[in-house]
Design a protein around this motif. Sequence first.
Motif, PDB file in Angstrom:
ATOM      1  N   ALA A  86      -6.731 -47.554  15.217  1.00 16.89           N
ATOM      2  CA  ALA A  86      -5.270 -47.651  15.258  1.00 16.89           C
ATOM      3  C   ALA A  86      -4.818 -48.801  16.147  1.00 16.89           C
ATOM      4  CB  ALA A  86      -4.673 -46.337  15.754  1.00 16.89           C
ATOM      5  N   LEU A  87      -5.606 -49.107  17.169  1.00 21.43           N
ATOM      6  CA  LEU A  87      -5.274 -50.215  18.065  1.00 21.43           C
ATOM      7  C   LEU A  87      -5.781 -51.556  17.550  1.00 21.43           C
ATOM      8  CD1 LEU A  87      -6.020 -48.500  21.488  1.00 21.43           C
ATOM      9  CD2 LEU A  87      -3.778 -49.009  20.499  1.00 21.43           C
ATOM     10  N   GLY A  88      -6.521 -51.528  16.434  1.00 17.81           N
ATOM     11  CA  GLY A  88      -7.024 -52.762  15.848  1.00 17.81           C
ATOM     12  C   GLY A  88      -8.358 -53.221  16.412  1.00 17.81           C
ATOM     13  N   SER A  89      -9.035 -52.390  17.177  1.00 17.18           N
ATOM     14  CA  SER A  89     -10.330 -52.744  17.777  1.00 17.18           C
ATOM     15  C   SER A  89     -11.451 -52.308  16.844  1.00 17.18           C
ATOM     16  CB  SER A  89     -10.485 -52.087  19.147  1.00 17.18           C
ATOM     17  OG  SER A  89      -9.462 -52.483  20.009  1.00 17.18           O
ATOM     18  N   GLN A  90     -11.688 -53.100  15.841  1.00 15.81           N
ATOM     19  CA  GLN A  90     -12.648 -52.764  14.793  1.00 15.81           C
ATOM     20  C   GLN A  90     -14.068 -52.617  15.343  1.00 15.81           C
ATOM     21  OE1 GLN A  90     -11.800 -54.923  11.205  1.00 15.81           O
ATOM     22  NE2 GLN A  90     -13.959 -54.950  10.621  1.00 15.81           N
TER      23      GLN A  90
ATOM     24  N   LEU B 253     -11.998 -40.863  18.950  1.00 17.10           N
ATOM     25  CA  LEU B 253     -12.028 -42.071  19.760  1.00 17.10           C
ATOM     26  C   LEU B 253     -12.137 -43.290  18.848  1.00 17.10           C
ATOM     27  CD1 LEU B 253     -12.033 -43.400  22.513  1.00 17.10           C
ATOM     28  CD2 LEU B 253     -14.491 -42.902  22.687  1.00 17.10           C
ATOM     29  N   ALA B 254     -12.987 -43.202  17.828  1.00 16.97           N
ATOM     30  CA  ALA B 254     -13.097 -44.289  16.850  1.00 16.97           C
ATOM     31  C   ALA B 254     -11.777 -44.497  16.115  1.00 16.97           C
ATOM     32  CB  ALA B 254     -14.216 -43.989  15.853  1.00 16.97           C
ATOM     33  N   LEU B 255     -11.114 -43.419  15.737  1.00 21.49           N
ATOM     34  CA  LEU B 255      -9.834 -43.542  15.036  1.00 21.49           C
ATOM     35  C   LEU B 255      -8.764 -44.151  15.932  1.00 21.49           C
ATOM     36  CD1 LEU B 255      -9.700 -40.210  12.983  1.00 21.49           C
ATOM     37  CD2 LEU B 255     -10.646 -42.434  12.350  1.00 21.49           C
TER      38      LEU B 255
ATOM     39  N   SER C 194       0.512 -42.162  20.359  1.00 18.09           N
ATOM     40  CA  SER C 194       0.258 -42.796  21.662  1.00 18.09           C
ATOM     41  C   SER C 194      -1.221 -43.158  21.728  1.00 18.09           C
ATOM     42  CB  SER C 194       0.628 -41.844  22.802  1.00 18.09           C
ATOM     43  OG  SER C 194       1.962 -41.443  22.704  1.00 18.09           O
ATOM     44  N   PHE C 195      -1.594 -44.192  21.004  1.00 14.89           N
ATOM     45  CA  PHE C 195      -3.005 -44.497  20.817  1.00 14.89           C
ATOM     46  C   PHE C 195      -3.695 -44.982  22.096  1.00 14.89           C
ATOM     47  CE2 PHE C 195      -1.149 -45.162  16.504  1.00 14.89           C
ATOM     48  CZ  PHE C 195      -1.675 -44.006  15.952  1.00 14.89           C
ATOM     49  N   ASP C 196      -2.983 -45.732  22.939  1.00 13.02           N
ATOM     50  CA  ASP C 196      -3.588 -46.168  24.203  1.00 13.02           C
ATOM     51  C   ASP C 196      -3.944 -44.960  25.077  1.00 13.02           C
ATOM     52  OD1 ASP C 196      -3.600 -49.009  23.920  1.00 13.02           O
ATOM     53  OD2 ASP C 196      -1.430 -49.015  24.254  1.00 13.02           O
ATOM     54  N   ALA C 197      -3.009 -44.031  25.203  1.00 15.47           N
ATOM     55  CA  ALA C 197      -3.257 -42.830  26.003  1.00 15.47           C
ATOM     56  C   ALA C 197      -4.353 -41.979  25.363  1.00 15.47           C
ATOM     57  CB  ALA C 197      -1.973 -42.016  26.144  1.00 15.47           C
TER      58      ALA C 197
END
Length: 200
Positions: free
Chosen positions: A103-107, A97-99, A72-75
């Motif tokens: 995972a969400l693709g926000s490099q 937080l970086a990971l 649940s990467f957003d949460a």
Amino acid sequence: MSRRVRRRRAGLLAGLVWLLTGCATAYRSGEVALQEGRYEEATARFTDALAAHPDRPEALFGLGLAQYRLGSFDAAVASLGRAALVAPDRADTRLYLALGYLALGSQDLAAGQLGALLELDLHPRIAAQVGRALGLLRGDALAAEIRDFVRQSLDDEARWYQDVQEARLAPHLYFGPGWFVRDPAGWSPLGWYPYGFPGP
């Protein structure tokens, strides 16, 4: 002091103890569930602990890590972002937080958190790994497979470091039975632990 005042103080003290131990129990239960891989239960327990103390950084991190492990990467990013605001000097919070951002693709957001992480006091091995990952992330956009590889590599390093820390602490957690520690003559064999008694 009247009996009524004493009873009232005792009642307030009992209520305070109940509130504090309830939160501590929920937090500790969440920690145990997280360590044992029961992430849904850990999420519930950390949520209970945060109901009493919404800005407790350890509980926010535990909740975010459990959510991260559940996928649940957003949460997870929301919880870890709150934890980073409350305690900006926590390396574990910055890393996960970086990971989560990776995972969400926000490099770019992940690179920002890893940059902030490098400013903290880190184990040299983890700092080197974070530095290499940061070099990759600050370049061109990475393919999803490479982002996942970087994310898993950093997660593996964090787990390695946690295992090392737990192994270092393990010998100091056992003190032996009460009679072993409380010697009436004042002599304590604890100075020899964990190597045992000196032999002939």
